[in-house]
Scaffold this motif. Structure first.
Motif, PDB file in Angstrom:
ATOM      1  N   MET A 198      49.287  35.314  21.313  1.00 46.09           N
ATOM      2  CA  MET A 198      48.940  36.246  22.350  1.00 46.09           C
ATOM      3  C   MET A 198      48.595  35.443  23.609  1.00 46.09           C
ATOM      4  SD  MET A 198      45.833  39.055  22.785  1.00 46.09           S
ATOM      5  CE  MET A 198      45.309  38.845  21.159  1.00 46.09           C
ATOM      6  N   ALA A 199      49.135  35.836  24.728  1.00 45.62           N
ATOM      7  CA  ALA A 199      48.869  35.181  26.012  1.00 45.62           C
ATOM      8  C   ALA A 199      47.598  35.758  26.633  1.00 45.62           C
ATOM      9  CB  ALA A 199      50.031  35.380  26.961  1.00 45.62           C
ATOM     10  N   THR A 200      46.878  34.889  27.329  1.00 41.57           N
ATOM     11  CA  THR A 200      45.689  35.310  28.061  1.00 41.57           C
ATOM     12  C   THR A 200      45.901  34.981  29.526  1.00 41.57           C
ATOM     13  OG1 THR A 200      44.269  34.861  26.175  1.00 41.57           O
ATOM     14  CG2 THR A 200      43.207  35.011  28.316  1.00 41.57           C
ATOM     15  N   PHE A 201      45.748  35.966  30.384  1.00 39.74           N
ATOM     16  CA  PHE A 201      45.914  35.772  31.818  1.00 39.74           C
ATOM     17  C   PHE A 201      44.555  35.906  32.486  1.00 39.74           C
ATOM     18  CE2 PHE A 201      49.892  37.467  30.214  1.00 39.74           C
ATOM     19  CZ  PHE A 201      50.774  36.512  30.665  1.00 39.74           C
ATOM     20  N   TRP A 202      44.259  35.022  33.421  1.00 36.34           N
ATOM     21  CA  TRP A 202      42.986  35.077  34.111  1.00 36.34           C
ATOM     22  C   TRP A 202      43.139  34.545  35.521  1.00 36.34           C
ATOM     23  CZ3 TRP A 202      40.656  30.314  35.322  1.00 36.34           C
ATOM     24  CH2 TRP A 202      41.182  29.213  34.674  1.00 36.34           C
ATOM     25  N   THR A 203      42.166  34.863  36.352  1.00 36.41           N
ATOM     26  CA  THR A 203      42.084  34.398  37.734  1.00 36.41           C
ATOM     27  C   THR A 203      40.686  33.840  37.944  1.00 36.41           C
ATOM     28  OG1 THR A 203      43.611  36.092  38.507  1.00 36.41           O
ATOM     29  CG2 THR A 203      42.167  35.118  40.155  1.00 36.41           C
ATOM     30  N   LEU A 204      40.607  32.709  38.616  1.00 42.94           N
ATOM     31  CA  LEU A 204      39.300  32.141  38.939  1.00 42.94           C
ATOM     32  C   LEU A 204      38.933  32.581  40.344  1.00 42.94           C
ATOM     33  CD1 LEU A 204      36.937  30.273  38.320  1.00 42.94           C
ATOM     34  CD2 LEU A 204      38.292  28.390  39.245  1.00 42.94           C
ATOM     35  N   GLY A 205      37.815  33.262  40.485  1.00 42.59           N
ATOM     36  CA  GLY A 205      37.351  33.735  41.789  1.00 42.59           C
ATOM     37  C   GLY A 205      36.043  33.067  42.170  1.00 42.59           C
ATOM     38  N   CYS A 206      35.818  32.901  43.457  1.00 40.93           N
ATOM     39  CA  CYS A 206      34.565  32.321  43.924  1.00 40.93           C
ATOM     40  C   CYS A 206      34.232  32.885  45.297  1.00 40.93           C
ATOM     41  CB  CYS A 206      34.649  30.802  43.970  1.00 40.93           C
ATOM     42  SG  CYS A 206      35.875  30.162  45.103  1.00 40.93           S
ATOM     43  N   ASP A 207      32.972  32.771  45.658  1.00 44.67           N
ATOM     44  CA  ASP A 207      32.495  33.216  46.959  1.00 44.67           C
ATOM     45  C   ASP A 207      32.448  31.993  47.877  1.00 44.67           C
ATOM     46  OD1 ASP A 207      31.458  34.812  48.943  1.00 44.67           O
ATOM     47  OD2 ASP A 207      29.406  34.649  48.222  1.00 44.67           O
ATOM     48  N   ALA A 208      32.888  32.154  49.118  1.00 41.44           N
ATOM     49  CA  ALA A 208      32.898  31.020  50.048  1.00 41.44           C
ATOM     50  C   ALA A 208      32.654  31.518  51.469  1.00 41.44           C
ATOM     51  CB  ALA A 208      34.237  30.305  49.989  1.00 41.44           C
ATOM     52  N   ASP A 209      31.950  30.714  52.259  1.00 38.61           N
ATOM     53  CA  ASP A 209      31.736  31.058  53.664  1.00 38.61           C
ATOM     54  C   ASP A 209      33.028  30.944  54.475  1.00 38.61           C
ATOM     55  OD1 ASP A 209      29.034  31.629  53.383  1.00 38.61           O
ATOM     56  OD2 ASP A 209      28.424  29.575  53.815  1.00 38.61           O
ATOM     57  N   HIS A 210      33.892  30.002  54.099  1.00 38.67           N
ATOM     58  CA  HIS A 210      35.159  29.773  54.802  1.00 38.67           C
ATOM     59  C   HIS A 210      36.296  29.730  53.781  1.00 38.67           C
ATOM     60  CE1 HIS A 210      32.812  28.860  58.370  1.00 38.67           C
ATOM     61  NE2 HIS A 210      32.079  28.049  57.620  1.00 38.67           N
ATOM     62  N   PRO A 211      36.690  30.892  53.253  1.00 40.65           N
ATOM     63  CA  PRO A 211      37.665  30.908  52.167  1.00 40.65           C
ATOM     64  C   PRO A 211      39.004  30.264  52.509  1.00 40.65           C
ATOM     65  CG  PRO A 211      37.164  33.140  52.896  1.00 40.65           C
ATOM     66  CD  PRO A 211      36.238  32.233  53.596  1.00 40.65           C
ATOM     67  N   GLN A 212      39.474  30.401  53.741  1.00 39.27           N
ATOM     68  CA  GLN A 212      40.761  29.792  54.093  1.00 39.27           C
ATOM     69  C   GLN A 212      40.675  28.266  54.058  1.00 39.27           C
ATOM     70  OE1 GLN A 212      43.617  31.345  54.370  1.00 39.27           O
ATOM     71  NE2 GLN A 212      42.729  33.377  54.166  1.00 39.27           N
ATOM     72  N   ARG A 213      39.559  27.700  54.500  1.00 37.59           N
ATOM     73  CA  ARG A 213      39.385  26.241  54.468  1.00 37.59           C
ATOM     74  C   ARG A 213      39.273  25.734  53.039  1.00 37.59           C
ATOM     75  NH1 ARG A 213      34.633  24.974  58.531  1.00 37.59           N
ATOM     76  NH2 ARG A 213      34.799  22.968  57.486  1.00 37.59           N
ATOM     77  N   ILE A 214      38.525  26.440  52.209  1.00 36.57           N
ATOM     78  CA  ILE A 214      38.382  26.054  50.801  1.00 36.57           C
ATOM     79  C   ILE A 214      39.736  26.153  50.098  1.00 36.57           C
ATOM     80  CG2 ILE A 214      37.319  26.705  48.598  1.00 36.57           C
ATOM     81  CD1 ILE A 214      35.347  25.400  50.524  1.00 36.57           C
ATOM     82  N   ALA A 215      40.470  27.222  50.369  1.00 33.46           N
ATOM     83  CA  ALA A 215      41.788  27.392  49.745  1.00 33.46           C
ATOM     84  C   ALA A 215      42.742  26.282  50.175  1.00 33.46           C
ATOM     85  CB  ALA A 215      42.371  28.760  50.110  1.00 33.46           C
ATOM     86  N   ALA A 216      42.714  25.897  51.437  1.00 27.53           N
ATOM     87  CA  ALA A 216      43.588  24.819  51.911  1.00 27.53           C
ATOM     88  C   ALA A 216      43.260  23.509  51.196  1.00 27.53           C
ATOM     89  CB  ALA A 216      43.463  24.658  53.421  1.00 27.53           C
ATOM     90  N   PHE A 217      41.969  23.214  51.028  1.00 24.92           N
ATOM     91  CA  PHE A 217      41.558  21.999  50.323  1.00 24.92           C
ATOM     92  C   PHE A 217      42.078  22.001  48.888  1.00 24.92           C
ATOM     93  CE2 PHE A 217      38.645  20.076  47.296  1.00 24.92           C
ATOM     94  CZ  PHE A 217      38.661  18.757  47.724  1.00 24.92           C
ATOM     95  N   TRP A 218      41.797  23.087  48.145  1.00 26.62           N
ATOM     96  CA  TRP A 218      42.189  23.129  46.742  1.00 26.62           C
ATOM     97  C   TRP A 218      43.698  23.224  46.567  1.00 26.62           C
ATOM     98  CZ3 TRP A 218      39.559  21.068  43.201  1.00 26.62           C
ATOM     99  CH2 TRP A 218      38.186  21.028  43.282  1.00 26.62           C
TER     100      TRP A 218
END
Length: 53
Positions: free
Chosen positions: A1-21
């Motif tokens: 059985m497959a398990t699908f998930w998403t990792l979510g987090c709170d950030a003051d500058h989500p676009q900057r954090i997303a660019a880094f990761w």
């Protein structure tokens, strides 16, 4: 059985954090998340979970 998930987090500058990761993990920005208050990056090859802030 497959398990699908998403990792979510709170950030003051989500676009900057997303660019880094995205660079660190080799992910790309997910289309449709261009607002300053949220961001999502995905594995371009598909098997790894998305990261959302």
């Amino acid at each position: 059985m497959a398990t699908f998930w998403t990792l979510g987090c709170d950030a003051d500058h989500p676009q900057r954090i997303a660019a880094f990761w995205a660079l660190a993990l080799g992910y790309v920005k997910e289309s449709g998340f261009d607002e300053p208050d949220n961001a999502s990056i995905v594995d371009p090859d598909g098997p790894a979970p998305p990261l959302v802030s």
